[in-house]
Design a protein around this motif. Structure first.
Motif, PDB file in Angstrom:
ATOM      1  N   THR A  77      -6.262  -7.795   3.583  1.00  0.00           N
ATOM      2  CA  THR A  77      -6.255  -6.376   3.932  1.00  0.00           C
ATOM      3  C   THR A  77      -5.667  -6.156   5.325  1.00  0.00           C
ATOM      4  OG1 THR A  77      -8.180  -5.980   2.521  1.00  0.00           O
ATOM      5  CG2 THR A  77      -7.699  -4.330   4.203  1.00  0.00           C
ATOM      6  N   ARG A  79      -3.568  -8.060   6.936  1.00  0.00           N
ATOM      7  CA  ARG A  79      -2.133  -8.346   6.923  1.00  0.00           C
ATOM      8  C   ARG A  79      -1.324  -7.146   6.460  1.00  0.00           C
ATOM      9  NH1 ARG A  79       1.516 -10.725   8.001  1.00  0.00           N
ATOM     10  NH2 ARG A  79       2.223 -12.094   6.337  1.00  0.00           N
ATOM     11  N   CYS A  80      -1.909  -6.352   5.567  1.00  0.00           N
ATOM     12  CA  CYS A  80      -1.214  -5.150   5.081  1.00  0.00           C
ATOM     13  C   CYS A  80      -1.314  -3.993   6.067  1.00  0.00           C
ATOM     14  CB  CYS A  80      -1.804  -4.723   3.736  1.00  0.00           C
ATOM     15  SG  CYS A  80      -1.559  -5.916   2.402  1.00  0.00           S
ATOM     16  N   ALA A  97      -9.226  -5.863  -1.664  1.00  0.00           N
ATOM     17  CA  ALA A  97      -8.176  -6.860  -1.895  1.00  0.00           C
ATOM     18  C   ALA A  97      -8.460  -7.654  -3.165  1.00  0.00           C
ATOM     19  CB  ALA A  97      -8.081  -7.804  -0.706  1.00  0.00           C
ATOM     20  N   SER A 359       5.469  -4.765  -2.548  1.00  0.00           N
ATOM     21  CA  SER A 359       6.071  -5.590  -1.503  1.00  0.00           C
ATOM     22  C   SER A 359       5.403  -6.949  -1.421  1.00  0.00           C
ATOM     23  CB  SER A 359       5.965  -4.900  -0.136  1.00  0.00           C
ATOM     24  OG  SER A 359       6.475  -5.733   0.885  1.00  0.00           O
ATOM     25  N   PRO A 362       4.456  -7.668   4.164  1.00  0.00           N
ATOM     26  CA  PRO A 362       3.894  -6.493   4.841  1.00  0.00           C
ATOM     27  C   PRO A 362       4.729  -5.990   6.010  1.00  0.00           C
ATOM     28  CG  PRO A 362       2.143  -8.050   4.335  1.00  0.00           C
ATOM     29  CD  PRO A 362       3.448  -8.738   4.028  1.00  0.00           C
ATOM     30  N   LEU A 382      -3.348   2.269  -0.889  1.00  0.00           N
ATOM     31  CA  LEU A 382      -2.772   0.939  -0.716  1.00  0.00           C
ATOM     32  C   LEU A 382      -3.675  -0.093  -1.378  1.00  0.00           C
ATOM     33  CD1 LEU A 382      -0.948  -0.492   2.298  1.00  0.00           C
ATOM     34  CD2 LEU A 382      -2.874  -1.810   1.389  1.00  0.00           C
ATOM     35  N   PRO A 384      -4.078  -4.194  -1.501  1.00  0.00           N
ATOM     36  CA  PRO A 384      -3.682  -5.554  -1.105  1.00  0.00           C
ATOM     37  C   PRO A 384      -3.904  -6.525  -2.280  1.00  0.00           C
ATOM     38  CG  PRO A 384      -5.306  -4.591   0.409  1.00  0.00           C
ATOM     39  CD  PRO A 384      -5.313  -3.771  -0.828  1.00  0.00           C
ATOM     40  N   GLU A 395       0.705  -9.755  -0.875  1.00  0.00           N
ATOM     41  CA  GLU A 395       1.501  -8.707  -1.510  1.00  0.00           C
ATOM     42  C   GLU A 395       0.701  -7.400  -1.531  1.00  0.00           C
ATOM     43  OE1 GLU A 395       4.197 -10.762  -4.759  1.00  0.00           O
ATOM     44  OE2 GLU A 395       2.170 -11.583  -4.774  1.00  0.00           O
ATOM     45  N   LEU A 396       1.380  -6.335  -1.906  1.00  0.00           N
ATOM     46  CA  LEU A 396       0.695  -5.045  -1.910  1.00  0.00           C
ATOM     47  C   LEU A 396       1.408  -4.055  -2.824  1.00  0.00           C
ATOM     48  CD1 LEU A 396       2.448  -2.747  -0.076  1.00  0.00           C
ATOM     49  CD2 LEU A 396       1.812  -4.336   1.729  1.00  0.00           C
ATOM     50  N   ALA A 398       1.718   0.300  -2.864  1.00  0.00           N
ATOM     51  CA  ALA A 398       1.426   1.496  -2.064  1.00  0.00           C
ATOM     52  C   ALA A 398       1.942   2.741  -2.783  1.00  0.00           C
ATOM     53  CB  ALA A 398       2.064   1.397  -0.690  1.00  0.00           C
TER      54      ALA A 398
END
Length: 403
Positions: A77, A79-80, A97, A359, A362, A382, A384, A395-396, A398
């Motif tokens: 989380t 990192r995002c 996450a 993505s 991040p 968002l 995560p 990765e994420l 959004a």
């Protein structure tokens, strides 16, 4: 022995997985809750676990096997969110996450090297070119790891001294798919050995990549993956989400983000990881510059009679324009690690009601999000996703909405 009360407490993990103390020191091998004494000794806290693998600390595949799931989720989380916070962007809602479980990797790239008559096969050492010869791997699926020992034996017969071979493996519905790079299969004994190996190991396909490109040596089964209920034949070496579990989490977030949109553009669509699930409810334009993957998607969609139109296009040089984007209810973009500067700029100038970003980086996502924010898009939600178990790779998904 009790933990000392003195010493600096580790309060967070840095981007590369090092512990960071309250006084700003970076400590390799520490996690939040640990204490670090003045001489550098680490006194483990409640979230410091015994590593799951004998290679941990050397192998570059994992950086965080010593951290609990709670720490891994917090790290993913953070990192995002941290790159976004530096730009003044805050999501309206951040979902918990998602962590993929051990033994779930269905795609991996290994390296084999022959030195002194012996073949080593595994991942590179962290931050070095030295190879870690795998004796175990709690990340790879058992179906893929069982290939390591027999593949080492096969390559010992085929590789010349001081040579290196790339090994790309993927688990498909028909069985393992194997691509060996920098290996010639021009001589009959080599072809026979590879064919026998494929039969003995029940591979779906075995291909080699040499000076003339990729050549399929043998394909006893169809190397297909099921995406959105549709079987897609995987081109050799094509991109596939690392775990089926992580893919499912990403798809669920995308489907929720798109909602009831009836006209959707999927940019950087690849094999159709998102286009095919979306095609159950919407007409989809799938755009990508990777010809083989897009052709596989087109054939699969046509066979399943899904409403997917494909367009082969380099979105880095020729992004969809604001006018082209204007006919869609939602646009999804899932670029490589470099992000999508040109396409996010065009999206920011469009009138698309909903933009969904997927993505694997991040930092470049934050840069693309900044462009969307400048175009009056709000980052609503968002998700995560940490599908690379025990790795710093996050990765994420959004969801952006036009204000």
């Amino acid at each position: 022995m009790n933990r000392p009360a003195e010493g600096a407490e580790v309060v967070r993990l840095a981007a590369r997985g090092d512990g960071v103390t309250a006084d700003g020191r970076f400590v390799v091998g520490a996690v939040p809750g640990d204490r670090v004494t003045a001489d550098g000794a680490i006194w483990p806290g409640p979230d410091h676990l015994a590593p799951a693998c004998q290679h941990f600390g050397l192998c570059g595949g994992c950086q965080l096997q010593h951290a609990s799931d709670a720490i891994l989720a917090r790290f993913a989380t953070a990192r995002c969110l941290e790159p976004l916070a530096r730009l003044g962007i805050r999501p309206g809602d951040v979902r918990p996450a998602h962590l993929s479980p051990p033994f779930s990797r269905r795609r991996a790239s290994l390296r084999a090297a022959r030195r002194g008559g012996r073949v080593e096969l595994g991942f590179n050492e962290e931050g070095a070119h030295r190879l870690i010869d795998l004796a175990e791997c709690p990340v790879l699926s058992p179906e893929l790891f069982r290939l390591v020992a027999p593949l080492r034996q096969l390559l010992a017969m085929l590789m010349p001294e001081r040579s290196v071979v790339g090994v790309t493996m993927a688990l498909t519905d028909g069985g393992p798919d194997l691509l060996l790079s920098n290996l010639s299969a021009e001589r009959l004994p080599v072809v026979e050995a590879l064919t026998a190996f494929a039969a003995a190991q029940r591979l779906a396909r075995l291909s080699v990549e040499g000076p003339l490109g990729v050549e399929t040596v043998v394909a006893p089964a169809v190397p297909a993956v099921t995406l959105g209920g549709v079987a897609v034949t995987l081109p050799p070496g094509a991109f596939l989400q690392a775990t089926a579990d992580g893919e499912a989490a990403l798809v669920a977030a995308v489907m929720e983000s798109v909602g009831d949109a009836r006209r959707v553009a999927d940019l950087f669509a690849g094999l159709g990881t998102f286009a095919l699930p979306l095609s159950r409810q919407a007409r989809v334009l799938a755009v990508d510059g990777a010809g083989p993957a897009l052709q596989a998607l087109e054939r699969a969609a046509r066979s399943a009679r899904r409403p997917v139109e494909t367009q082969h296009r380099d979105l880095f040089r020729r992004p969809l324009t604001p006018d082209e984007l204007g006919r869609f209810d939602a646009v999804l973009f899932d670029p490589p690690r470099a992000g999508a500067i040109a396409q996010s700029t065009a999206l920011a100038q469009s009138r698309v009601p909903v933009v969904v970003a997927v993505s694997c980086n991040p930092a470049t996502f934050a840069r693309d999000a900044e462009r969307l924010a400048a175009g009056d898009y709000a980052l609503e939600t968002l998700w995560p996703v940490a599908q690379f178990r025990w790795s710093t790779h996050v990765e994420l998904v959004a969801r952006f909405v036009r204000r």
